[in-house]
Design an enzyme around this catalytic site. Structure first.
Site, PDB file in Angstrom:
ATOM      1  N   GLU A  10      -7.133 -16.552  43.402  1.00  0.00           N
ATOM      2  CA  GLU A  10      -7.655 -15.724  42.302  1.00  0.00           C
ATOM      3  C   GLU A  10      -6.639 -14.624  42.099  1.00  0.00           C
ATOM      4  O   GLU A  10      -6.337 -13.865  43.016  1.00  0.00           O
ATOM      5  CB  GLU A  10      -9.033 -15.165  42.661  1.00  0.00           C
ATOM      6  CG  GLU A  10      -9.753 -14.544  41.485  1.00  0.00           C
ATOM      7  CD  GLU A  10      -9.661 -13.041  41.458  1.00  0.00           C
ATOM      8  OE1 GLU A  10      -8.960 -12.514  40.556  1.00  0.00           O
ATOM      9  OE2 GLU A  10     -10.259 -12.386  42.319  1.00  0.00           O
ATOM     10  N   CYS A  61     -10.307  -6.739  39.679  1.00  0.00           N
ATOM     11  CA  CYS A  61      -9.676  -7.864  38.974  1.00  0.00           C
ATOM     12  C   CYS A  61     -10.339  -8.080  37.623  1.00  0.00           C
ATOM     13  O   CYS A  61      -9.716  -8.562  36.687  1.00  0.00           O
ATOM     14  CB  CYS A  61      -9.799  -9.149  39.792  1.00  0.00           C
ATOM     15  SG  CYS A  61      -9.381  -9.000  41.535  1.00  0.00           S
TER      16      CYS A  61
END
Length: 541
Positions: free
Chosen positions: A293, A327
């Protein structure tokens, strides 16, 4: 040995405590914060049964008070990394053979330790080392981490329970083996839950792990290891090493027993790792699992029908909670011109009301960014906006690193749809807004889809269902987590599995059964009860 088909405890999301004035949890976390802040910790490398202190140390400094030293951590050298690999492979012999319910019990115990006696400590450590407010620490290092541990056990039992059909006279079975070798976990600074989950999820499925936490997260990483050990995790199953990331990664990827990587971090580092794995592919005993990720340039797009107050609140929270260092943080927004004046008023007033400072004061909404390199990068982009002809700063724009790495929550409004901060990931409290004409809705959706290489999270605000449907379809490929009338942050384990595609990663959805499937290698077994004794088929006549 007695056996049974076991049902695991039903996983439910850990309730988020309020930490309101006068609550017990508030008193506990502030007392623990004070205790930890006024002592120092010495963080070793954890390799098997050993706590290795090399003497090659670096200090741990709170981002909001960078002259303060709250501890040190010891950097490993290449020999220590090689030892961690060897110890992990030796531990694998017993760990991979352990009954799944025994592995499950360890991580369920870890969850209960975090929910109970370690809750204040893991939160306070995250507040100190990563400059999270008490609420941000609670939803991350306590609740999300607990949820990962509990839900992963339930997901594991679901994986094992799903079996193929069997025809008459045969029995088909499906088993899930740990990967053949070891898993390498690289974790980021911004989420203690991610730091714990990346090694733990692979270990739960019977794998052994070499774990390199971020240098900016070693303080709470040490608490994670403390919890895992107390929960009964056998030595050598998860080995934690600190040090030069390139050296550690190169050493790990040179091993023929490297079986997979579980990564969260920057896109360019993940690209480099992927390339090195490709270069080394002929060395490995098995094709490695690559799970990552990575970056994001997450968006909010507001239709003319959107409620201005809801849009502004989504931006205030989505862009500036934890200093924009999620994020999933909203870092670009596209607002219809007709609602922009009201959105602007709400947003600017929100930002003016933010309190900034140490997480020890629970009334602070904002603290410092993680380190000087981040501070300097953000300051550069803010200064560029101040000097630009096609951009204007309407809120914030200040920064000060005399005491901590403090950057004011900043809103840039640009008339240029290709302005740099609409596509470049900044990872800080800087939001860039482009105001579009109301009749340009469809064109704006195309702009949102094409402006950024990332595809992690995004949100649409609208009261028009046709517009919502149009946005959901048009933005199909630019957000792995898509939100309607909500901020693009705050994915909950078991409810919104998290991950994105394009330059945002492999979209293997942490917080779901999909992620755990990457850490096993399935084997099908067919047993025939009465095997044939003649090769001839009926068609041969």
């Amino acid at each position: 040995m007695p056996k049974g088909i076991f049902n695991v405890p039903k996983a439910v999301n850990e309730p988020v405590k309020s930490y309101a004035p006068g609550t017990k949890e508030r008193e506990q976390v502030l007392a623990t914060f004070k205790e930890l802040y006024n002592t120092t910790v010495d963080v070793p490398n954890y390799i098997g049964t050993e706590e290795i202190r090399t003497g090659n140390t670096k200090t741990i400094n709170p981002p909001f008070d960078h002259k303060k030293v709250v501890g040190t951590y010891h950097e490993a050298n290449k020999e220590h990394v090689e030892k961690a690999i060897a110890v992990a492979l030796e531990a694998r012999k017993k760990w991979a053979a352990m009954a799944w319910e025994q592995r499950a019990s360890i991580f369920l115990k870890a969850a209960d330790l975090l929910a109970g006696p370690f809750r204040a400590k893991i939160n306070a450590a995250t507040m100190i080392g990563q400059a999270k407010t008490v609420h941000q620490a609670e939803i991350d290092s306590a609740c999300e981490f607990i949820d990962f541990l509990r839900f992963n056990v339930e997901f594991m039992s679901q994986i094992y329970a799903e079996q193929p059909v069997s025809s008459e006279g045969i029995w088909n079975r499906l088993e899930h083996r740990p990967l053949e070798g070891f898993v390498y976990a690289i974790t980021p600074f911004n989420f203690t839950a991610i730091a714990g989950n990346l090694p733990a999820s692979a270990a739960l499925m019977g794998n052994v792990v070499v774990w390199k936490p971020s240098a900016s997260q070693t303080y709470s990483a040490n608490v994670i290891m403390e919890v895992f050990k107390l929960a009964g995790l056998p030595a050598g199953v998860i080995n934690m090493v600190h040090g030069d990331p390139v050296m550690i990664t190169d050493t790990v990827l040179a091993s023929p027993d490297f079986a997979g990587i579980h990564y969260t971090g920057s896109t360019h580092v993940f690209n480099d790792i992927w390339a090195k794995i490709g270069q080394n592919i002929s060395k490995y005993k098995t094709y490695p699992r690559i799970v990552g990720e990575t970056g994001g340039k997450d968006f909010v797009v507001a239709h003319p029908s959107a409620l201005p107050a809801a849009v502004a609140t989504g931006l205030s929270r989505g862009a500036f909670e934890y200093q924009g260092q999620k994020c999933s943080a909203a870092s670009r927004a596209y607002i219809a011109r007709s609602i922009w004046p009201a959105v602007k008023e709400h947003l600017v007033n929100d930002i003016k009301s933010f309190k900034t400072g140490s997480p020890e004061d629970p009334s602070n909404f904002i603290s410092a960014v993680i380190h000087e390199a981040s501070f300097d990068k953000l300051a550069k982009y803010i200064d560029q906006a101040k000097a630009a002809n096609d951009a204007e700063i309407i809120a914030g724009g200040g920064y000060d690193k005399s005491t901590g790495w403090f950057v004011e929550p900043t809103v840039i409004v640009t008339t240029n749809p290709n302005y740099e901060t609409l596509s470049t990931e900044l990872f800080g409290p800087v939001l860039t807004i482009f105001v579009y004409e109301d009749d340009q809705w469809a064109e704006t959706l195309k702009l949102v889809d094409s402006t950024s290489p990332y595809a992690l999270t995004g949100a649409v605000f609208s009261q028009d269902r046709y517009a919502i449907e149009e946005a959901t379809k048009a933005l199909e490929n630019c957000a792995g987590n898509f939100y309607i009338n909500d901020k693009p942050t705050g994915a909950v384990v078991g409810q919104q599995p998290f991950g994105g595609a394009r330059a945002s990663g492999t979209n293997d959805k942490a917080g779901s059964v999909l992620n755990l499937l990457r850490w096993v290698s399935p084997r099908t077994i067919k047993e025939t009860f009465v095997p044939p004794t003649d090769y001839r088929y009926p068609f041969l006549g």
